[in-house]
Design a protein around this motif. Structure first.
Motif, PDB file in Angstrom:
ATOM      1  N   VAL A  83       6.257   6.315   6.267  1.00 49.23           N
ATOM      2  CA  VAL A  83       6.212   7.778   6.161  1.00 49.23           C
ATOM      3  C   VAL A  83       5.301   8.165   5.007  1.00 49.23           C
ATOM      4  O   VAL A  83       5.413   7.628   3.904  1.00 49.23           O
ATOM      5  CB  VAL A  83       7.634   8.357   5.941  1.00 49.23           C
ATOM      6  N   VAL A  84       4.371   9.083   5.286  1.00 55.05           N
ATOM      7  CA  VAL A  84       3.503   9.635   4.241  1.00 55.05           C
ATOM      8  C   VAL A  84       4.068  10.999   3.860  1.00 55.05           C
ATOM      9  O   VAL A  84       4.216  11.877   4.713  1.00 55.05           O
ATOM     10  CB  VAL A  84       2.049   9.770   4.735  1.00 55.05           C
ATOM     11  N   LYS A  85       4.384  11.152   2.588  1.00 54.76           N
ATOM     12  CA  LYS A  85       5.101  12.341   2.111  1.00 54.76           C
ATOM     13  C   LYS A  85       4.193  13.239   1.288  1.00 54.76           C
ATOM     14  O   LYS A  85       3.469  12.773   0.413  1.00 54.76           O
ATOM     15  CB  LYS A  85       6.301  11.884   1.262  1.00 54.76           C
ATOM     16  N   VAL A 106       8.112   5.005   1.941  1.00 53.41           N
ATOM     17  CA  VAL A 106       7.696   6.410   1.816  1.00 53.41           C
ATOM     18  C   VAL A 106       6.592   6.439   0.764  1.00 53.41           C
ATOM     19  O   VAL A 106       6.825   6.105  -0.398  1.00 53.41           O
ATOM     20  CB  VAL A 106       8.875   7.311   1.381  1.00 53.41           C
ATOM     21  N   ILE A 107       5.390   6.807   1.176  1.00 52.63           N
ATOM     22  CA  ILE A 107       4.237   6.698   0.278  1.00 52.63           C
ATOM     23  C   ILE A 107       3.467   8.021   0.222  1.00 52.63           C
ATOM     24  O   ILE A 107       3.715   8.928   1.018  1.00 52.63           O
ATOM     25  CB  ILE A 107       3.285   5.563   0.722  1.00 52.63           C
ATOM     26  N   SER A 108       2.519   8.097  -0.709  1.00 56.77           N
ATOM     27  CA  SER A 108       1.683   9.294  -0.839  1.00 56.77           C
ATOM     28  C   SER A 108       0.433   9.164   0.024  1.00 56.77           C
ATOM     29  O   SER A 108       0.055   8.062   0.442  1.00 56.77           O
ATOM     30  CB  SER A 108       1.272   9.484  -2.297  1.00 56.77           C
ATOM     31  N   GLU A 109      -0.201  10.292   0.251  1.00 55.05           N
ATOM     32  CA  GLU A 109      -1.482  10.315   0.971  1.00 55.05           C
ATOM     33  C   GLU A 109      -2.518   9.440   0.269  1.00 55.05           C
ATOM     34  O   GLU A 109      -3.303   8.745   0.912  1.00 55.05           O
ATOM     35  CB  GLU A 109      -1.982  11.764   1.052  1.00 55.05           C
ATOM     36  N   SER A 176       1.735  13.799 -11.151  1.00 53.06           N
ATOM     37  CA  SER A 176       2.844  12.833 -11.298  1.00 53.06           C
ATOM     38  C   SER A 176       3.576  12.665  -9.966  1.00 53.06           C
ATOM     39  O   SER A 176       4.045  11.568  -9.633  1.00 53.06           O
ATOM     40  CB  SER A 176       3.821  13.299 -12.379  1.00 53.06           C
ATOM     41  N   PHE A 177       3.670  13.746  -9.169  1.00 50.41           N
ATOM     42  CA  PHE A 177       4.366  13.644  -7.876  1.00 50.41           C
ATOM     43  C   PHE A 177       3.649  12.662  -6.950  1.00 50.41           C
ATOM     44  O   PHE A 177       4.281  11.918  -6.206  1.00 50.41           O
ATOM     45  CB  PHE A 177       4.435  15.013  -7.182  1.00 50.41           C
ATOM     46  N   MET A 178       2.325  12.647  -6.988  1.00 47.80           N
ATOM     47  CA  MET A 178       1.566  11.682  -6.187  1.00 47.80           C
ATOM     48  C   MET A 178       1.799  10.266  -6.704  1.00 47.80           C
ATOM     49  O   MET A 178       2.006   9.331  -5.924  1.00 47.80           O
ATOM     50  CB  MET A 178       0.068  12.006  -6.260  1.00 47.80           C
TER      51      MET A 178
END
Length: 461
Positions: A83-85, A106-109, A176-178
């Motif tokens: 899942v990309v969040k 669950v990873i970043s773009e 930081s969220f990324m």
């Protein structure tokens, strides 16, 4: 601490392995990730808990990518191999927690797109100044003839650019969220500008958790990589004392002489990297103010690491125009300057804005207060601010913080009213500064909307 930080060694799918990839959030990063995932042979499903903007919906329809809005179909998402969040979705969101509990990565773009490009990554983070520094770095590198893209928290989605462009370098502004959802990704050049309290609601209200998140920018770096940081930033130095960083370290400072890195010698910005020397008067920099000397130093070190010519650097650092809504000059009326700094959504950003002012200020403050500590502004307010115009629904904390420091504090409920009141409070030679120190969601769609309405109001004066 963010939940996904507890599972850094997840087994991730191989490139182009197929299977279902779910994308949570259909903004710029989510829609870009969906396009790249489809290009790489995955079955793609995009799910947004809210409404999807029409232009993103049209893109997904044109690309024949399945999507839903205003809710999540759990069975579909929980069936995904990965899942990309979107960075805006907290790790504590119910859907994310369920995915983590069942072991779904669950990873970043940024993490996802980084697998599909060999480009050099110049990654810039920090509580303040990262958009300006990323934009300036991109400006210098592009002027230097490098084939470079700009992405992350700024501009077009990184994933979409990886799918459609062939850049040799990327300048990425990274929040930081990324970083919280990045595991294998590696920055060739990592820049950490500063660490000050921000978004602490996502970090259990602990500054050390937020600082640890920022330092994820150095993870996976090797001895061939570079880490550029501010030697004057107390929180950065505190974390570094207990940390081993593999990359070559290049500090910058305006308080002391730095042998390898950047420093200030009287009015001259000096950069020494790899026996290469660069010097420029700070009076010639396009970006003025103490905080912008730091931003220019960081960008200049990146340029020197990449061995750009001094002439290119000097011309670029002198010609750069700042981004919209960040200390943006709106114009002069009756000798009064108007500045739009709507992007200042925290107290630190407002401190930097005030610090760079050279005239008396009528300050427009307020909005959604994220638990702000206004005490750090008090000294500058006493020195420079003659009146405060509050722009927000609830201004009690601003009144409480500054009632002893300024004679006039006025409440307003629209950008037009704030601009008008500020204009009448100001005199020739003064500056009206919109630098709210707060989020904008009580009266505006976002900080851009707030800045645009302010600029429109100034034009009507």
């Amino acid at each position: 601490m963010s939940i996904s930080n507890n599972i850094p060694n997840q087994k991730l799918p191989l490139q182009g392995a197929g299977g279902l990839i779910a994308i949570l959030g259909a903004g710029e990063s989510g829609v870009g990730a969906a396009y790249l995932a489809q290009q790489q042979g995955y079955d793609v499903f995009v799910s947004d808990f809210g409404a999807i903007a029409d232009h993103y919906k049209k893109q997904l329809q044109d690309w024949k990518i399945r999507f839903e809005e205003n809710g999540h179909t759990e069975a579909e998402i929980l069936n995904a191999v990965e899942v990309v969040k979107s960075p805006g979705i907290p790790d504590g969101a119910p859907m994310v927690k369920k995915l983590v509990e069942q072991g779904t990565p669950v990873i970043s773009e940024i993490e996802f797109a980084g697998r599909y490009t060999d480009a050099k990554m110049i990654c810039i983070t920090g509580s303040n100044g990262k958009t300006t520094t990323a934009s300036l770095t991109y400006h210098i590198l592009k002027n230097g003839g490098l084939n470079v893209g700009l992405a992350g928290n700024i501009g077009k989605s990184f994933a979409y650019q990886v799918a459609t462009e062939k850049f040799d370098h990327y300048v990425l502004e990274i929040s930081s969220f990324m970083l919280d959802s990045m595991y294998k990704f590696r920055a060739d050049i990592a820049v950490l500008l500063n660490i000050t309290p921000d978004h602490l609601d996502r970090y259990e209200y602990k500054l050390e958790n937020y600082a640890a998140s920022k330092f994820r920018i150095t993870q996976n770096q090797t001895g061939a990589d570079h880490f550029i940081y501010c030697a004057d930033d107390a929180e950065t130095i505190k974390v570094m004392e207990g940390k081993t960083i593999a990359a070559r370290q290049l500090p910058f400072s305006i308080e002391k002489t730095i042998e390898t890195g950047a420093y200030l010698d009287k009015d001259n910005l000096i950069i020494n990297v790899h026996q290469q020397h660069f010097q420029m008067s700070i009076n010639e920099l396009a970006l003025q103010g103490k905080h912008n000397i730091y931003n220019s130093m960081a960008s200049g070190i990146v340029a020197k690491v990449l061995e750009l010519r001094n002439e290119t650097m000097r011309e670029s650092m002198g010609s750069f125009r700042n981004i919209e809504h960040r200390l943006e000059s709106v114009g002069k009326i009756s000798g009064i300057s108007f500045i739009n700094d709507s992007k200042a959504t925290n107290v630190n950003s407002t401190w930097y804005a005030l610090e760079s002012m050279t005239s008396d200020v009528v300050l427009i403050l307020g909005g959604v207060d994220k638990g702000n500590d206004y005490s750090m502004l008090k000294q500058l307010v006493k020195q420079k601010v003659k009146a405060i115009v509050c722009l927000g629904k609830d201004n009690k904390r601003i009144h409480d913080a500054f009632e002893d420091d300024v004679e006039v504090i006025v409440n307003t409920m629209s950008a037009a009213e704030a601009a008008q009141v500020a204009y009448h409070l100001a005199e020739k030679g003064d500056t009206v500064l919109l630098s709210p120190a707060c989020a904008s969601f009580d009266l505006f769609k976002n900080y851009e909307d707030r800045g645009k309405q302010f600029k429109d109001a100034v034009k009507e004066l």
